[in-house]
Design an enzyme around this catalytic site. Structure first.
Site, mmCIF file in Angstrom:
data_model
loop_
_atom_site.group_PDB
_atom_site.id
_atom_site.type_symbol
_atom_site.label_atom_id
_atom_site.label_comp_id
_atom_site.label_asym_id
_atom_site.label_seq_id
_atom_site.Cartn_x
_atom_site.Cartn_y
_atom_site.Cartn_z
ATOM 1 N N TRP A 146 41.270 35.607 32.628
ATOM 2 C CA TRP A 146 40.908 36.939 32.135
ATOM 3 C C TRP A 146 40.203 36.812 30.783
ATOM 4 O O TRP A 146 39.147 37.403 30.555
ATOM 5 C CB TRP A 146 42.170 37.793 32.016
ATOM 6 C CG TRP A 146 41.953 39.239 31.696
ATOM 7 C CD1 TRP A 146 40.765 39.923 31.679
ATOM 8 C CD2 TRP A 146 42.963 40.194 31.360
ATOM 9 N NE1 TRP A 146 40.979 41.244 31.345
ATOM 10 C CE2 TRP A 146 42.307 41.443 31.142
ATOM 11 C CE3 TRP A 146 44.349 40.127 31.216
ATOM 12 C CZ2 TRP A 146 43.006 42.598 30.788
ATOM 13 C CZ3 TRP A 146 45.042 41.280 30.868
ATOM 14 C CH2 TRP A 146 44.381 42.495 30.661
ATOM 15 N N TYR A 188 36.623 40.401 36.030
ATOM 16 C CA TYR A 188 36.696 39.747 34.723
ATOM 17 C C TYR A 188 35.272 39.465 34.246
ATOM 18 O O TYR A 188 34.628 38.505 34.666
ATOM 19 C CB TYR A 188 37.487 38.438 34.796
ATOM 20 C CG TYR A 188 38.954 38.589 35.120
ATOM 21 C CD1 TYR A 188 39.592 39.819 35.089
ATOM 22 C CD2 TYR A 188 39.718 37.477 35.464
ATOM 23 C CE1 TYR A 188 40.934 39.942 35.380
ATOM 24 C CE2 TYR A 188 41.075 37.594 35.752
ATOM 25 C CZ TYR A 188 41.667 38.832 35.716
ATOM 26 O OH TYR A 188 43.008 38.947 36.017
ATOM 27 N N HIS A 235 43.922 43.379 44.107
ATOM 28 C CA HIS A 235 44.046 43.439 42.651
ATOM 29 C C HIS A 235 44.783 44.702 42.224
ATOM 30 O O HIS A 235 44.167 45.708 41.849
ATOM 31 C CB HIS A 235 42.666 43.373 42.007
ATOM 32 C CG HIS A 235 42.703 42.993 40.567
ATOM 33 N ND1 HIS A 235 41.571 42.693 39.838
ATOM 34 C CD2 HIS A 235 43.731 42.842 39.691
ATOM 35 C CE1 HIS A 235 41.903 42.381 38.608
ATOM 36 N NE2 HIS A 235 43.218 42.481 38.488
#
Length: 327
Positions: A21, A56, A121
Site C-alpha cells: 500500500w 494502490y 477488496h
C-alpha cells in the site's frame, strides 16, 4: 525465513510478507525508485509473499512489482485485490463482468497470464451473501485468469461468512495487539477449515512502532491525516480504528514488556505470529532498514505467558472499548 502453509492453496509462504500500500499511494510522497527499492529489499531478505491491490496508486504498486520481478529470478506468490474501483462501491457491482475487467487490468499491470491469488477488496457485507459473486470468481479460475481466490475483510463476521464458500482459500484481516477480536472465534474456524490467514495492518499504521506521538502531523496525502474518522474508507484501516491519543498511551505501556533485543514493531509482529492460525503477516514500508527489521522479527522467541497477559491487559483497558465491538 520460516515458511507456513497458505491454507489449502498448496503454497508455503514466508511468515513475514510485504504489503505494498505504501509503495502505491496514501502514505505521503513515495518516488518510483523508493517503491521499487522496497520490493527489492523484501526479496533480498527472503520474503516470498507480496500483497497489493489495483487501487494502490491506480495500479502503481502492481506495476512496480512487475518491474522488479522482471529483474529477479525469484517467483514469489503475488496477491492482488479487486473491487474498490467500483463507484459507487456497492455489492451490486461485484459482477462477473466487472471482476473480469478488473482482473484483466491487474494481469496487464503485473505482466502475468494468471494472477496467483485474487482477493475481493473489502466488499460491502451484503456481497458475502450473494453466491453469484463467488460463482464469478470460480469462472475466472476456470478461464485461467486467476489461480486461487480469497477475500479481504473489514469485520470478523464477514470473514466467517466468506469461509462458508468452499472456493475461498484465504482471508485477509486486520489483527494486531490493538485488534484482537479475530483470535476469538474466527481463527478457530479458519484453522478448522484450513483457510490461509493473511494479517494486514499489523503495526496499526505505525502506532505499534512506538515512534508516533499524539500531536504528530502527517502529510496531506497520508491516510493518517485524512481518514482518522473514516472520511475516505473504513476507519479501521487507519491506526486500526484506535483513537490516536489512546493508542499512544497504550504503546507506552506495552513498551515495558518488549524484550531488550527487540523493537516495539518486532515484538508486535512476533506476537501476531504466535497464533498458529496466521499464515503470513504483511507489514508495509518503504524503508530498507525497517523491512529487514520486520523480517528479523520472525526469528525472535515467541512472547511468554506473562507478555501475552500484559498485551491482553493493555488491550482491555485502553483499546477494546473503542474497537472490539466494531470489527
Amino acid at each position: 525465513m520460516r515458511q507456513r502453509p497458505l491454507g489449502r492453496t498448496g503454497w508455503t509462504v514466508s511468515e513475514i510478507g510485504l504489503g505494498t500500500w505504501q509503495v502505491g499511494s496514501d502514505w505521503g510522497d513515495v518516488s518510483d525508485e523508493e517503491g521499487r527499492r522496497a520490493i527489492h529489499a523484501a526479496l533480498d531478505a527472503g520474503v516470498d509473499f507480496i500483497d497489493t491491490a489495483d487501487v494502490y496508486g491506480d495500479g502503481r504498486s502492481e506495476r512496480h512489482i512487475a518491474t522488479v520481478l522482471e529483474e529477479r529470478e525469484e517467483e514469489p506468490v503475488v496477491a492482488t485485490k479487486a473491487g474498490r474501483r467500483l463507484s459507487p462501491h456497492e455489492a451490486d457491482g461485484y459482477t462477473e463482468e466487472n471482476l473480469r475487467e478488473f482482473v484483466d487490468r491487474s494481469r496487464e499491470n503485473l505482466a502475468v497470464e494468471t494472477i496467483d491469488l485474487l482477493q475481493l477488496h473489502c466488499p460491502p457485507t451484503e456481497a458475502y451473501y450473494r453466491p453469484e459473486t463467488v460463482d464469478a470468481l470460480d469462472t475466472l479460475v476456470s478461464e485461467g485468469r486467476i489461480g486461487e481466490y480469497g477475500v479481504s475483510v473489514e469485520r470478523v463476521e464477514e470473514g466467517l461468512k466468506a469461509i462458508e464458500y468452499p472456493g475461498v482459500q484465504t482471508v485477509q484481516i486486520i489483527f494486531n495487539p490493538f485488534r484482537q477480536r479475530p483470535a476469538e472465534l474466527f481463527f478457530r474456524e479458519a484453522e478448522r477449515r484450513d483457510i490461509g490467514v493473511i494479517v494486514r495492518v499489523p503495526l496499526a499504521s505505525g502506532l505499534l512502532t512506538g515512534t508516533i506521538d499524539a500531536d504528530d502531523q502527517f502529510p496531506e496525502g497520508d491516510h493518517r491525516n485524512y481518514n482518522r474518522e473514516g472520511e475516505a474508507f473504513d476507519r479501521g484501516e487507519t491506526f486500526a480504528g484506535v483513537p490516536l491519543e489512546d493508542g499512544v498511551e497504550a504503546v507506552e505501556e506495552l513498551e515495558r514488556v518488549v524484550p531488550e533485543d527487540a523493537t516495539m514493531a518486532q515484538f508486535a509482529l512476533r506476537w501476531i505470529l504466535s497464533f498458529d492460525a496466521v499464515s503470513t503477516v504483511i507489514p508495509g514500508s518503504t524503508s530498507t532498514e525497517h523491512i529487514e527489521q520486520n523480517v528479523a522479527a520472525a526469528d525472535l522467541p515467541a512472547p511468554d505467558d506473562a507478555q501475552h497477559r500484559a498485551v491482553r491487559d493493555v488491550y482491555e483497558r485502553h483499546i477494546a472499548p473503542a474497537v472490539h465491538h466494531r470489527w
